[in-house]
Scaffold this motif. Structure first.
Motif, mmCIF file in Angstrom:
data_model
loop_
_atom_site.group_PDB
_atom_site.id
_atom_site.type_symbol
_atom_site.label_atom_id
_atom_site.label_comp_id
_atom_site.label_asym_id
_atom_site.label_seq_id
_atom_site.Cartn_x
_atom_site.Cartn_y
_atom_site.Cartn_z
ATOM 1 N N TYR A 100 -2.743 -14.843 1.501
ATOM 2 C CA TYR A 100 -3.888 -14.189 2.128
ATOM 3 C C TYR A 100 -5.181 -14.865 1.687
ATOM 4 O O TYR A 100 -5.303 -15.324 0.548
ATOM 5 C CB TYR A 100 -3.930 -12.708 1.733
ATOM 6 N N ASP A 101 -6.138 -14.881 2.620
ATOM 7 C CA ASP A 101 -7.443 -15.449 2.306
ATOM 8 C C ASP A 101 -8.377 -14.425 1.690
ATOM 9 O O ASP A 101 -9.358 -14.782 1.041
ATOM 10 C CB ASP A 101 -8.081 -16.030 3.575
ATOM 11 N N SER A 102 -8.099 -13.152 1.908
ATOM 12 C CA SER A 102 -8.965 -12.099 1.369
ATOM 13 C C SER A 102 -8.141 -10.837 1.149
ATOM 14 O O SER A 102 -7.071 -10.668 1.738
ATOM 15 C CB SER A 102 -10.127 -11.813 2.327
ATOM 16 N N TYR A 103 -8.678 -9.937 0.317
ATOM 17 C CA TYR A 103 -7.935 -8.727 -0.028
ATOM 18 C C TYR A 103 -7.832 -7.765 1.145
ATOM 19 O O TYR A 103 -6.869 -7.013 1.243
ATOM 20 C CB TYR A 103 -8.592 -8.038 -1.227
ATOM 21 N N ASP A 104 -8.798 -7.791 2.063
ATOM 22 C CA ASP A 104 -8.704 -6.894 3.218
ATOM 23 C C ASP A 104 -7.499 -7.251 4.088
ATOM 24 O O ASP A 104 -6.907 -6.371 4.732
ATOM 25 C CB ASP A 104 -9.993 -6.908 4.039
ATOM 26 N N GLN A 105 -7.107 -8.532 4.093
ATOM 27 C CA GLN A 105 -5.890 -8.914 4.820
ATOM 28 C C GLN A 105 -4.652 -8.294 4.177
ATOM 29 O O GLN A 105 -3.711 -7.893 4.864
ATOM 30 C CB GLN A 105 -5.754 -10.428 4.851
#
Length: 221
Positions: A100-105
């Motif tokens: 994942y590129d970010s935690y929201d993903q």
């Protein structure tokens, strides 16, 4: 009884939890007990109703299970140890092993994955949620076989983001706890209220607001 069985029920009915195959009557008893426990809860269920649904004499239940509690544990114990934990991890692997590129993903993937899991395994989840608070042996099994495994793997994801300097240095256990609390709150309300025909519920908005809430709370948005 329902014509369509949840996958975990099919697995449970293949054996008696001790390596042996269930008899045809025992399978009917267990399947009927699952339905009654899920519908009414353990305390409000009776072995007479379970026997009636299974099409057996009540005494037949007690030849296989000494008490109603033994019948409950015969369903829940193997379900958690051999079925629910593997099902949780099997479904979660695609979430936990992805990049994942970010935690929201991560949050979005967890939500979508758990909704799919809930839709496929409603009865056992209803039984677990209803009965775990009242049965210490069930709590112990759940913590050991399900919760502990899932939390440990989610903490690894958090630690990776923190190691890359992309997340605040909160304890990884705290990040996971806050994330799961928000996600499960959304899923619970969605299931109880959001799926009703008369509900005023914008699911996409509720999902995204839940994710934004977590991200803001973690200082990531």
């Amino acid at each position: 009884m329902n014509d369509t069985k949840e996958a975990w029920i099919e697995e449970l009915l293949k054996g008696d939890g001790a390596g042996g195959k269930m008899t045809e009557k025992q399978s009917r008893i267990v399947e009927s007990a699952i339905e009654v426990f899920a519908e009414k809860g353990y305390a409000a269920s009776s072995t007479s109703e379970i026997a009636q649904r299974a099409g057996v004499a009540e005494g037949t239940i007690f030849r296989h299970y000494k008490t109603k509690k033994d019948l409950l544990l015969a369903i829940v114990a193997p379900a958690m140890t051999k079925l629910i934990a593997p099902f949780v991890l099997r479904g979660f692997n695609k979430v936990l092993d992805s990049e994942y590129d970010s935690y929201d993903q991560v949050l979005r993937a967890m939500i979508e994955n758990r909704i799919e899991f809930l839709q496929k395994n409603r009865n056992i989840l209803k039984i677990l949620l209803q009965e775990i608070p009242f049965h210490p042996e069930m709590q112990e099994r759940f913590q050991r076989d399900v919760l502990g495994i899932v939390l440990e793997r989610l903490q690894r994801i958090v630690a990776k983001f923190q190691g890359q300097g992309r997340m605040a240095e909160l304890p990884s256990s705290t990040v996971v706890r806050l994330s799961i609390s928000a996600i499960m709150g959304y899923i619970a309300v969605r299931t109880v209220y959001g799926e009703r025909e008369d509900a005023v519920w914008d699911d996409e908005r509720e999902r995204e607001e839940t994710i934004r809430f977590v991200m803001r709370g973690l200082g990531l948005a």
